[in-house]
Design an enzyme around this catalytic site. Structure first.
Site, PDB file in Angstrom:
ATOM      1  NE  ARG A  35      -3.844   2.076   2.345  1.00 31.12           N
ATOM      2  CZ  ARG A  35      -4.136   2.883   3.347  1.00 31.12           C
ATOM      3  NH1 ARG A  35      -3.532   2.749   4.507  1.00 31.12           N
ATOM      4  NH2 ARG A  35      -5.049   3.809   3.206  1.00 31.12           N
ATOM      5  CG  HIS A  40       3.046   7.396   0.099  1.00 31.74           C
ATOM      6  ND1 HIS A  40       2.420   8.622   0.143  1.00 31.74           N
ATOM      7  CD2 HIS A  40       2.405   6.621   1.009  1.00 31.74           C
ATOM      8  CE1 HIS A  40       1.464   8.595   1.047  1.00 31.74           C
ATOM      9  NE2 HIS A  40       1.430   7.389   1.590  1.00 31.74           N
ATOM     10  CE  LYS A  68      -3.882   9.974   1.117  1.00 29.09           C
ATOM     11  NZ  LYS A  68      -2.851   8.954   0.969  1.00 29.09           N
ATOM     12  CG  ASN A  71      -0.595  10.541  -1.759  1.00 25.57           C
ATOM     13  OD1 ASN A  71      -0.662   9.829  -0.768  1.00 25.57           O
ATOM     14  ND2 ASN A  71       0.098  10.210  -2.831  1.00 25.57           N
ATOM     15  CB  THR A  72       3.971  13.065  -0.146  1.00 25.27           C
ATOM     16  OG1 THR A  72       3.476  14.190   0.584  1.00 25.27           O
ATOM     17  CG2 THR A  72       5.399  13.333  -0.585  1.00 25.27           C
ATOM     18  CG  HIS A 144       2.000   5.776   8.186  1.00 24.73           C
ATOM     19  ND1 HIS A 144       0.754   5.990   7.639  1.00 24.73           N
ATOM     20  CD2 HIS A 144       2.254   6.842   8.978  1.00 24.73           C
ATOM     21  CE1 HIS A 144       0.282   7.144   8.103  1.00 24.73           C
ATOM     22  NE2 HIS A 144       1.178   7.676   8.911  1.00 24.73           N
ATOM     23  CG  PHE A 145       4.542   9.899   3.505  1.00 30.22           C
ATOM     24  CD1 PHE A 145       5.663   9.781   2.710  1.00 30.22           C
ATOM     25  CD2 PHE A 145       4.160  11.161   3.934  1.00 30.22           C
ATOM     26  CE1 PHE A 145       6.396  10.899   2.340  1.00 30.22           C
ATOM     27  CE2 PHE A 145       4.881  12.280   3.583  1.00 30.22           C
ATOM     28  CZ  PHE A 145       6.004  12.155   2.783  1.00 30.22           C
TER      29      PHE A 145
END
EC number: 3.1.27.-
Length: 147
Positions: A35, A40, A68, A71-72, A144-145
């Site tokens: 994910r 990302h 969303k 987001n990066t 996770h970012f």
């Protein structure tokens, strides 16, 4: 004979349950890693414009049911990103101590505020900046970012 068969079946059941218990955590971690990659990582692009964000957010399935908001995308080789996991641990926003920081090329995509899914519209901002990612596993991988 029936008692011996029962013992064999119980042993097989126990081994199966034990095996499932050992497999599940790594499967969950792998799902989170996949994910993270989907949401990302875009190593082959330079990003940087609104059209890039509009396309990538849709292509990576972040506009299906709602837009969303932010987001990066990281524009680095996955091995460079994974190497961030080997830096010193720092505290994540949620208080856990499994975050790490590094400097990478990114495109930040921010929803304009006036679009509706699935036709979401984004503003892009390309930069090279410090990012914080959470890592898990052995070996550690990004899951996770954080910021």
């Amino acid at each position: 004979m029936a008692l011996q068969r029962t013992h064999v079946l119980l042993l097989l059941l126990l081994l199966t349950l034990l095996g499932l218990g050992l497999v599940q955590p790594s499967y969950g971690q792998d799902r989170m890693y996949q994910r993270f990659l989907r949401q990302h990582v875009d190593p082959d692009a330079t990003g940087g414009n609104d059209a890039y964000c509009n396309l990538m957010m849709q292509r990576r399935k972040m506009t299906s049911h709602y837009c969303k908001r932010f987001n990066t995308f990281i524009h680095e080789d996955i091995w460079n990103i994974r190497s961030i996991c080997s830096t010193s641990n720092i505290q994540c926003k949620n208080g856990q101590m499994n975050c790490h920081e590094g400097v990478v090329k990114v495109t930040d995509c921010r929803e304009t505020g006036s679009s509706r899914a699935p036709n979401c519209r984004y503003r892009a901002m390309a930069s090279t900046r410090r990012v914080v990612i959470a890592c898990e596993g052995n070996p550690e991988v990004p899951v996770h970012f954080d910021k």
